[in-house]
Design a protein around this motif. Structure first.
Motif, PDB file in Angstrom:
ATOM      1  N   MET A  16       0.832  -1.197   0.000  1.00 43.87           N
ATOM      2  CA  MET A  16       0.000   0.000   0.000  1.00 43.87           C
ATOM      3  C   MET A  16       0.859   1.236   0.000  1.00 43.87           C
ATOM      4  N   CYS A  20      -3.779   6.566   0.489  1.00 46.87           N
ATOM      5  CA  CYS A  20      -4.588   5.817  -0.480  1.00 46.87           C
ATOM      6  C   CYS A  20      -5.883   5.366   0.198  1.00 46.87           C
ATOM      7  N   CYS A  23      -6.468   1.683   0.144  1.00 44.81           N
ATOM      8  CA  CYS A  23      -5.564   1.019   1.084  1.00 44.81           C
ATOM      9  C   CYS A  23      -6.136   1.066   2.498  1.00 44.81           C
ATOM     10  N   ARG A  27      -6.987  -2.198   4.636  1.00 47.12           N
ATOM     11  CA  ARG A  27      -6.415  -2.399   5.968  1.00 47.12           C
ATOM     12  C   ARG A  27      -7.497  -2.809   6.961  1.00 47.12           C
ATOM     13  N   GLU A  43       2.011  -4.654   6.586  1.00 48.22           N
ATOM     14  CA  GLU A  43       1.809  -3.640   5.558  1.00 48.22           C
ATOM     15  C   GLU A  43       3.181  -3.206   5.047  1.00 48.22           C
ATOM     16  N   ILE A  60      -2.450  -0.911  -6.330  1.00 53.82           N
ATOM     17  CA  ILE A  60      -2.557  -0.943  -4.870  1.00 53.82           C
ATOM     18  C   ILE A  60      -3.971  -0.669  -4.406  1.00 53.82           C
ATOM     19  N   PRO A  61      -4.343  -1.231  -3.289  1.00 55.18           N
ATOM     20  CA  PRO A  61      -3.564  -2.165  -2.505  1.00 55.18           C
ATOM     21  C   PRO A  61      -3.520  -3.542  -3.157  1.00 55.18           C
TER      22      PRO A  61
END
Length: 87
Positions: A16, A20, A23, A27, A43, A60-61
């Motif tokens: 990531m 973002c 992201c 998470r 991460e 990403i992610p």
């Protein structure tokens, strides 16, 4: 409370970058699923490594499970759960 793979590393890796929004969502999903299953995750900021940036910069992610590519852009919690349970 968390468990690792056979090599002692986290089973889930999320590539990531800071700031973002996808992201941040990934998470939350990864954290919740891993907590439910007693698994660990790590991460990795792709901006700190030119090779990672080249490999994953547009996707990403990116999520890996046991070192294998699992998902990118979005993480489906059920699909992640199934992968971690060996399904």
């Amino acid at each position: 409370m968390t468990s690792s793979g056979p090599d002692g590393k986290a089973r889930v890796t999320v590539f990531m970058r800071p700031g973002c929004h996808l992201c941040d969502v990934a998470r939350e999903v990864v954290s919740a699923v891993c907590a439910d299953l007693g698994e660990s995750f790590e991460e990795i900021d792709i901006d700190s490594d030119p090779q990672l940036l080249a490999a994953y910069g547009e996707e990403i992610p990116v999520t890996l499970v046991d070192g294998r590519r699992h998902d990118f852009w979005r993480v489906d919690p059920q699909r992640l759960r199934t992968a971690l349970l060996g399904g």
